[in-house]
Scaffold this motif. Structure first.
Motif, mmCIF file in Angstrom:
data_model
loop_
_atom_site.group_PDB
_atom_site.id
_atom_site.type_symbol
_atom_site.label_atom_id
_atom_site.label_comp_id
_atom_site.label_asym_id
_atom_site.label_seq_id
_atom_site.Cartn_x
_atom_site.Cartn_y
_atom_site.Cartn_z
ATOM 1 N N ASN A 34 0.832 -1.206 0.000
ATOM 2 C CA ASN A 34 0.000 0.000 0.000
ATOM 3 C C ASN A 34 0.863 1.251 0.000
ATOM 4 O O ASN A 34 0.582 2.212 -0.726
ATOM 5 N N LYS A 37 2.372 1.766 -3.374
ATOM 6 C CA LYS A 37 1.367 2.213 -4.343
ATOM 7 C C LYS A 37 1.091 3.700 -4.178
ATOM 8 O O LYS A 37 1.080 4.461 -5.156
ATOM 9 N N MET A 38 0.876 4.155 -2.920
ATOM 10 C CA MET A 38 0.613 5.576 -2.687
ATOM 11 C C MET A 38 1.837 6.426 -3.002
ATOM 12 O O MET A 38 1.708 7.511 -3.576
ATOM 13 N N ALA A 40 3.945 5.960 -5.224
ATOM 14 C CA ALA A 40 4.032 6.068 -6.684
ATOM 15 C C ALA A 40 2.926 6.951 -7.255
ATOM 16 O O ALA A 40 2.842 7.133 -8.471
ATOM 17 N N GLY A 41 2.066 7.490 -6.375
ATOM 18 C CA GLY A 41 1.013 8.394 -6.834
ATOM 19 C C GLY A 41 -0.276 7.719 -7.234
ATOM 20 O O GLY A 41 -1.123 8.335 -7.875
ATOM 21 N N HIS A 42 -0.446 6.462 -6.848
ATOM 22 C CA HIS A 42 -1.660 5.719 -7.196
ATOM 23 C C HIS A 42 -2.570 5.603 -5.976
ATOM 24 O O HIS A 42 -2.126 5.158 -4.912
ATOM 25 N N PRO A 43 -3.842 5.969 -6.104
ATOM 26 C CA PRO A 43 -4.756 5.838 -4.964
ATOM 27 C C PRO A 43 -5.036 4.374 -4.650
ATOM 28 O O PRO A 43 -5.009 3.521 -5.529
ATOM 29 N N THR A 45 -7.321 1.187 -3.642
ATOM 30 C CA THR A 45 -8.679 0.713 -3.913
ATOM 31 C C THR A 45 -9.276 0.208 -2.602
ATOM 32 O O THR A 45 -8.555 0.021 -1.610
ATOM 33 N N ASP A 48 -7.458 -2.797 -1.498
ATOM 34 C CA ASP A 48 -6.195 -2.491 -0.824
ATOM 35 C C ASP A 48 -6.434 -2.129 0.639
ATOM 36 O O ASP A 48 -5.596 -2.409 1.502
ATOM 37 N N LEU A 116 -2.648 13.023 -4.541
ATOM 38 C CA LEU A 116 -3.733 12.096 -4.202
ATOM 39 C C LEU A 116 -4.838 12.741 -3.373
ATOM 40 O O LEU A 116 -5.839 12.093 -3.080
ATOM 41 N N SER A 119 -8.337 12.560 -4.958
ATOM 42 C CA SER A 119 -8.992 11.243 -4.909
ATOM 43 C C SER A 119 -9.544 10.974 -3.516
ATOM 44 O O SER A 119 -10.602 10.368 -3.376
#
Length: 156
Positions: A34, A37-38, A40-43, A45, A48, A116, A119
């Motif tokens: 997690n 992922k964050m 790397a700039g990805h929200p 789910t 997750d 983020l 989001s």
């Protein structure tokens, strides 16, 4: 509860000290995947988040005499899962996007990138009337927020 940059850690630590109870930072419950992922700039789910939220609910269950744990708790379903650990009183630190974005931009050393925020705000579901808690505006000082949170917990 609240989006990243709302002041959860500062107010949470202060509130735990004021109440004389243990404190836990929800970020420490995230699995490495997690955080990666964050970072790397990805929200995240919902998939997750479920194991993370279950770990926080376990912490709540392990502290039946009380504690303070910070957690974004953005959705009602997340808060419902947290409540499986025991009674929970939510302190929602809320503010306008511009104020929180400025705080995030000034923050260093945290894995959550400011990109983020949008989001998180899109996912945010305010407390429902049947959820025990209080909403506090982050425009106040950390000391004033802590005092307001303390007073609210004494009347819950």
């Amino acid at each position: 509860m609240g989006v990243s940059g709302s002041g959860k850690t500062t107010v949470g630590r202060n509130l735990a000290d004021r109440l004389g109870v243990p404190y836990a930072e929800a970020d420490e419950f995230h699995p490495p995947a997690n955080i990666a992922k964050m970072s790397a700039g990805h929200p995240l789910t919902d998939e997750d988040r479920w194991p993370w939220l279950r770990a926080i609910a376990d912490w709540i269950r392990e502290h039946p005499d009380g504690g303070v744990v910070t957690c974004s708790a953005l959705k009602r379903s997340y808060r419902d899962l947290l409540r499986t650990g025991g009674p929970v009183f939510f302190v929602h630190l809320s503010g306008v996007q511009e104020v929180i974005a400025a705080r995030l931009a000034a923050r260093q050393g945290h894995f959550m990138p400011p990109a983020l925020l949008a989001s998180q705000l899109a996912d945010l579901e305010p407390l429902d009337a049947d959820e025990p808690g209080v909403v506090l505006n982050v425009d106040a000082t950390p000391e004033a927020l802590t005092e307001a949170a303390y007073r609210a917990t004494q009347h819950s």
